[in-house]
Design an enzyme around this catalytic site. Structure first.
Site, PDB file in Angstrom:
ATOM      1  N   ASP A  91      -2.569 -57.326  34.534  1.00  0.00           N
ATOM      2  CA  ASP A  91      -3.533 -57.876  35.506  1.00  0.00           C
ATOM      3  C   ASP A  91      -2.887 -57.899  36.899  1.00  0.00           C
ATOM      4  O   ASP A  91      -3.023 -58.878  37.643  1.00  0.00           O
ATOM      5  CB  ASP A  91      -4.032 -59.263  35.100  1.00  0.00           C
ATOM      6  CG  ASP A  91      -5.266 -59.669  35.900  1.00  0.00           C
ATOM      7  OD1 ASP A  91      -5.758 -58.865  36.727  1.00  0.00           O
ATOM      8  OD2 ASP A  91      -5.737 -60.814  35.719  1.00  0.00           O
ATOM      9  N   HIS A 131      -5.096 -53.805  39.289  1.00  0.00           N
ATOM     10  CA  HIS A 131      -5.956 -53.766  40.481  1.00  0.00           C
ATOM     11  C   HIS A 131      -5.230 -52.965  41.558  1.00  0.00           C
ATOM     12  O   HIS A 131      -4.152 -53.355  42.001  1.00  0.00           O
ATOM     13  CB  HIS A 131      -6.238 -55.184  40.997  1.00  0.00           C
ATOM     14  CG  HIS A 131      -7.016 -56.009  40.008  1.00  0.00           C
ATOM     15  ND1 HIS A 131      -8.390 -56.039  39.976  1.00  0.00           N
ATOM     16  CD2 HIS A 131      -6.611 -56.817  38.991  1.00  0.00           C
ATOM     17  CE1 HIS A 131      -8.799 -56.830  38.994  1.00  0.00           C
ATOM     18  NE2 HIS A 131      -7.728 -57.325  38.378  1.00  0.00           N
ATOM     19  N   HIS A 164      -7.420 -60.556  29.625  1.00  0.00           N
ATOM     20  CA  HIS A 164      -6.517 -61.704  29.872  1.00  0.00           C
ATOM     21  C   HIS A 164      -6.885 -62.991  29.131  1.00  0.00           C
ATOM     22  O   HIS A 164      -7.195 -64.005  29.740  1.00  0.00           O
ATOM     23  CB  HIS A 164      -6.353 -61.973  31.374  1.00  0.00           C
ATOM     24  CG  HIS A 164      -7.610 -61.868  32.209  1.00  0.00           C
ATOM     25  ND1 HIS A 164      -8.779 -62.514  31.899  1.00  0.00           N
ATOM     26  CD2 HIS A 164      -7.857 -61.186  33.366  1.00  0.00           C
ATOM     27  CE1 HIS A 164      -9.696 -62.243  32.818  1.00  0.00           C
ATOM     28  NE2 HIS A 164      -9.169 -61.433  33.712  1.00  0.00           N
ATOM     29  N   ASN A 194     -13.023 -53.795  41.029  1.00  0.00           N
ATOM     30  CA  ASN A 194     -13.364 -54.730  42.118  1.00  0.00           C
ATOM     31  C   ASN A 194     -12.716 -54.331  43.450  1.00  0.00           C
ATOM     32  O   ASN A 194     -11.938 -55.061  44.046  1.00  0.00           O
ATOM     33  CB  ASN A 194     -13.032 -56.185  41.747  1.00  0.00           C
ATOM     34  CG  ASN A 194     -11.576 -56.431  41.430  1.00  0.00           C
ATOM     35  OD1 ASN A 194     -10.842 -55.509  41.081  1.00  0.00           O
ATOM     36  ND2 ASN A 194     -11.140 -57.665  41.553  1.00  0.00           N
ATOM     37  N   HIS A 200      -4.889 -52.826  32.649  1.00  0.00           N
ATOM     38  CA  HIS A 200      -5.555 -53.777  33.555  1.00  0.00           C
ATOM     39  C   HIS A 200      -4.768 -53.927  34.858  1.00  0.00           C
ATOM     40  O   HIS A 200      -3.900 -54.787  34.986  1.00  0.00           O
ATOM     41  CB  HIS A 200      -5.690 -55.138  32.850  1.00  0.00           C
ATOM     42  CG  HIS A 200      -6.590 -56.097  33.535  1.00  0.00           C
ATOM     43  ND1 HIS A 200      -7.467 -56.919  32.855  1.00  0.00           N
ATOM     44  CD2 HIS A 200      -6.768 -56.384  34.847  1.00  0.00           C
ATOM     45  CE1 HIS A 200      -8.133 -57.661  33.725  1.00  0.00           C
ATOM     46  NE2 HIS A 200      -7.716 -57.364  34.937  1.00  0.00           N
TER      47      HIS A 200
HETATM   48  O1  DOR Z   1      -6.219 -63.724  39.252  1.00  0.00           O
HETATM   49  C1  DOR Z   1      -6.988 -62.785  39.248  1.00  0.00           C
HETATM   50  N1  DOR Z   1      -7.032 -61.896  40.255  1.00  0.00           N
HETATM   51  N2  DOR Z   1      -7.820 -62.653  38.216  1.00  0.00           N
HETATM   52  C2  DOR Z   1      -8.803 -61.739  38.212  1.00  0.00           C
HETATM   53  O2  DOR Z   1      -9.510 -61.659  37.243  1.00  0.00           O
HETATM   54  C3  DOR Z   1      -9.003 -60.857  39.376  1.00  0.00           C
HETATM   55  C4  DOR Z   1      -7.762 -60.683  40.135  1.00  0.00           C
HETATM   56  C5  DOR Z   1      -7.956 -60.055  41.483  1.00  0.00           C
HETATM   57  O3  DOR Z   1      -8.682 -59.062  41.585  1.00  0.00           O
HETATM   58  O4  DOR Z   1      -7.331 -60.507  42.443  1.00  0.00           O
END
Ligand code: DOR
Length: 427
Positions: A305, A62, A232, A94, A60
């Site tokens: 995350d 980003h 999460h 995303n 997970h």
């Molecule tokens: O805190 C978060 N940030 N939770 C998420 O689910 C998405 C993530 C983000 O993309 O910044």
């Protein structure tokens, strides 16, 4: 093309191995594992006093590319992953545009190949633009290289879409990962709803916001006779639902982040926006329930995350800051220090949750195990060396960590991907 790793303590939960062994690597694969392999004219890595684990996998992450390269790119995120001890990362969709079509999936894979550091596995969107109105072409995305599906950052809000996604994922044999949040309950909340949100005068996100969707997803997975994965997990109530579902034989899995295990909502008295995250940091009872579930093996995986945001975005009033914590370069040391070196969690369990199980959940062939013929993805861990968390030294483009200044015992010493050293802490 050949390399020998000598005298490491090899721990592989998949085969139950915990022994001092030599590992011979040839053409990117593990060629041999024995207590003594004789070498001449081969590059040799002395791993004595180190733990040799199957390459750690963050399921997970980003990466922000395409679209928000000011926060992170595939290159900087991969460097952060390598330094953090990860040989593989799965990146959430995303981005801008959202990874909801084969073109974006292929773009990520092409850029990752050029970067040539860690393995990057794209997770594609469940719904177009992650709007929960129309399913993506899941089969096409799998052909392009997507390893799983999620609308993370957002929940799959529409239950019919979730039901269909679960049904379609079954013949594709891919996992649906849900960010469980009932948006009508979390509304304009910015932290966990409870005593401290009242005290600090901040809008709350109730535990029920997560639990309502966890319950729904369990019901839908049971009816569809398939599996579902909770991203999460953060509340005691979600752990309760997970336990009951598993007792009934429903195939629901879950991951937990280091920050949800280690930080609670009282810390927000500083209004430090680096503590603002979704789901929000919960209370001490939730933290205890999460740890218990980790120890029981109820929670399958650790995940960072990793959510990079620029300093400018975070350097605003708490209400206006984006949600997210930078995680790739701190996760391993946080868990080693707080749980493994304190004997709360065994090394084997740590590796199972950060390699064996993520490989199994994402169906990553040749990953998450140390055996002849498997990919030579290995993480070498040094349990005696300390790190000091200093965001200015991050490889990540972003600095948004709440762990600045923490001294942690245990660190990634070397990260090897396909037999190639992509990070080494050694001078
Ligand atoms: O805190 C978060 N940030 N939770 C998420 O689910 C998405 C993530 C983000 O993309 O910044």
């Amino acid at each position: 093309m050949k390399c020998l790793i000598k005298n490491g303590r090899v721990i592989d939960p998949a085969s139950g191995t915990d022994d001092t062994l030599d590992i011979l690597i040839e053409k990117g694969k593990i060629a041999e594992i024995k207590s003594r392999i004789e070498s001449s004219n081969i590059r040799t890595i002395d791993a004595s006093r180190l733990v040799v684990a199957p390459g750690l996998i963050d399921m997970h992450t980003h990466l922000r590319e395409p679209g928000r390269e000011d926060k992170e790119t595939i290159l900087t995120g991969s460097r952060a992953a390598a330094k953090g001890g990860f040989t593989s990362i799965a990146c959430m969709p995303n981005t801008y545009p959202v990874n909801d079509n084969a073109g974006v999936t292929r773009y990520i894979l092409t850029e990752a190949r050029k970067t040539n550091l860690v393995n990057v596995f794209p997770i594609a969107a469940v719904s177009k633009n992650s709007e929960s109105r129309e399913l993506t072409d899941m089969a096409d995305l799998v052909r392009a290289g997507a390893v799983a599906f999620s609308d993370d950052g957002l929940p799959v809000a529409d239950s019919q879409i979730m039901r269909r996604a679960l049904e379609y994922s079954k013949p594709l044999n891919k996992l649906i990962i849900d960010h469980c949040e009932d948006m009508s309950l979390s509304a304009n909340g910015v932290m966990h709803e409870g005593f401290y949100s009242t005290l600090f005068g901040l809008n709350g996100i109730p535990s029920s916001s997560e639990e309502v969707l966890v319950a729904r997803d369990i019901i839908l997975a049971e009816k569809a006779e398939t599996s579902v994965h909770i991203a999460h997990i953060s509340t005691k109530g979600s752990v309760y639902l997970l336990r009951r579902a598993r007792e009934k034989g429903i195939r629901v899995s879950a991951e937990v982040t280091p920050h949800h295990l280690l930080l609670d909502d009282s810390l927000l008295e500083t209004y430090n926006t680096n503590l603002k995250v979704k789901p929000p940091l919960r209370n001490k009872e939730d933290m205890a329930a999460l740890l218990e579930a980790v120890k029981e093996g109820l929670i399958d995986a650790f995940a960072t995350d990793h959510a990079p945001h620029t300093p400018d975005e975070k350097n605003v009033e708490f209400d206006n800051a984006p949600f997210g914590i930078n995680g790739l370069e701190t996760a391993v040391s946080l868990l080693l220090d707080k749980f493994v070196t304190k004997n709360i969690l065994s090394l084997e369990d740590f590796i199972r949750m950060f390699s064996t199980n993520p490989a199994r959940l994402l169906r990553l062939e040749g990953k998450g195990e140390i055996k002849k013929g498997a990919d030579a993805d290995l993480t070498l861990l040094n349990l005696r060396k300390e790190i000091l968390v200093d965001p200015n030294k991050f490889e990540s483009k972003s600095r948004n960590t709440p762990f600045t200044g923490w001294k942690l015992k245990g660190r990634p010493e070397m990260t090897i991907v396909g037999g190639r050293i992509v990070y080494s802490a050694r001078p």
